[in-house]
Every structure is written in C-alpha cells, then in structure tokens.
Motif scaffolding. Structure first.
Motif, short mmCIF file in Angstrom:
data_model
loop_
_atom_site.label_atom_id
_atom_site.label_comp_id
_atom_site.label_asym_id
_atom_site.label_seq_id
_atom_site.Cartn_x
_atom_site.Cartn_y
_atom_site.Cartn_z
N TYR A 1 -2.66 5.81 -8.62
CA TYR A 1 -2.62 5.65 -7.17
C TYR A 1 -1.65 6.64 -6.55
N PRO B 1 4.42 -6.23 -3.00
CA PRO B 1 3.12 -6.52 -2.39
C PRO B 1 2.04 -5.50 -2.79
N GLU B 2 2.40 -4.24 -2.86
CA GLU B 2 1.44 -3.21 -3.21
C GLU B 2 1.05 -3.30 -4.68
N ARG B 3 2.00 -3.60 -5.52
CA ARG B 3 1.74 -3.69 -6.96
C ARG B 3 0.70 -4.77 -7.26
N ASP B 4 0.74 -5.85 -6.53
CA ASP B 4 -0.19 -6.94 -6.77
C ASP B 4 -1.63 -6.57 -6.43
N ARG B 5 -1.82 -5.55 -5.62
CA ARG B 5 -3.18 -5.12 -5.24
C ARG B 5 -3.74 -4.02 -6.14
N MET B 6 -2.94 -3.51 -7.05
CA MET B 6 -3.38 -2.40 -7.90
C MET B 6 -4.29 -2.89 -9.03
N ARG B 7 -5.33 -2.10 -9.32
CA ARG B 7 -6.21 -2.37 -10.46
C ARG B 7 -5.71 -1.59 -11.67
N LEU C 1 -2.28 3.02 -1.06
CA LEU C 1 -1.60 1.73 -0.84
C LEU C 1 -0.99 1.75 0.56
#
Length: 160
Positions: A85, A74-80, A90
């Motif tokens: 980071y 889930p966190e990976r999908d929000r990373m630019r 996150l």
C-alpha cells in the motif's frame, strides 16, 4: 540475509527501550533480530521509520520499530494481506500528509504482520515498493519461524 537473521535471532528490546518512540532499536550495540532487519530496510529505502507489528491470534501484539512511532491502527485494520500500500491507498493517511509504503501478510497460521515504511518530506520511489513486494513471500514464513523459536526459548527458560 537480515530477514533470516531476524527470524532465527532474538529480537526483543530491552526494558529501557520499550515505550520510547525516539529510541532507534536498530542502532543498539549488539542488537539482533527484527530491530536490525528494520534498520537495514530503513537505510535501504531512505525511510525515517520502519515498523513491524505482529498480531498473533491470541496474546498481546508484538512490535519493533526503527525511528519515530506511527499511529496506524484504523488504517491497518482495513489492509488486505499480500499487497503493498501507499498513502494514496489509505485515505486516513493521505489526509495526514504521510508518505508511506506498507504491507500486510499472514504469518503462517500464527497471526498477521504489518510492515510499514514512512518518510515525512518526499514520496518513496517505485523501487522501494518493489523491494517490499519482494519481501512478501518470505516475511510470513520468517515471522512464523521466529514465533516457533520464541515459544521454544520461553519453554526452555521455564524448564530450567
């Protein structure tokens, strides 16, 4: 040097290494490529885990890891892309008490890649984040090179 070796070498784990979260691929005798690179990166940053996930536009994800597995979907999908980071950036990871540094980068039109370093007991030093930042301009092209070579090797194996 390890990044160059990873991009030009083979880095697929053997069948007996797949799916074993405790397996330390970087310490496998004769291991080359991404597991070797991750082993060096983990040693240099005192990370318990160093993981690299490649998400091509089509086909299955490819992943390599040194140390225990990390659940980061889930966190990976929000990373630019193009940013390092920490766990503070996150929120889901902050609640789990993980200390980490992570980055996401495009791999030259060949998909996206996520590189993660993890520790359990102490936070990373500022220098560890600087080292990851220094990798950003090179990691994407290195992965694109690896993907081109991997595709050529697979095609050559079919042509035999």
């Amino acid at each position: 040097m390890a990044l160059f070796a990873a991009s030009s070498g083979t880095s697929e784990p053997r069948d007996d290494q797949m799916g074993d979260p405790g397996r330390d691929w970087g310490q496998t005798p004769g291991a080359a490529g991404w597991p070797h690179f991750l082993s060096h990166l983990a040693a240099r940053t005192d990370a318990e885990t160093a993981a690299l996930l490649l998400e091509p536009p089509t086909g299955p994800e490819r992943h390599w890891r040194h140390g225990p597995a990390l659940p980061l979907r889930p966190e990976r999908d929000r990373m630019r892309s193009g940013r390092v980071y920490s766990q503070d950036d996150l929120p889901g990871l902050y609640r789990r008490g993980l200390y980490l540094r992570a980055l996401r980068t495009a791999s030259g039109g060949w998909g996206r890649a996520t590189l993660v370093l993890h520790r359990r007991h102490t936070d990373f030093r500022a220098m560890d984040g600087v080292q990851l930042s220094a990798l950003l301009p090179y990691l994407g092209p290195a992965l694109a090179t690896w993907q081109r070579l991997d595709r050529a090797r697979r095609q050559a194996a079919l042509d035999r």
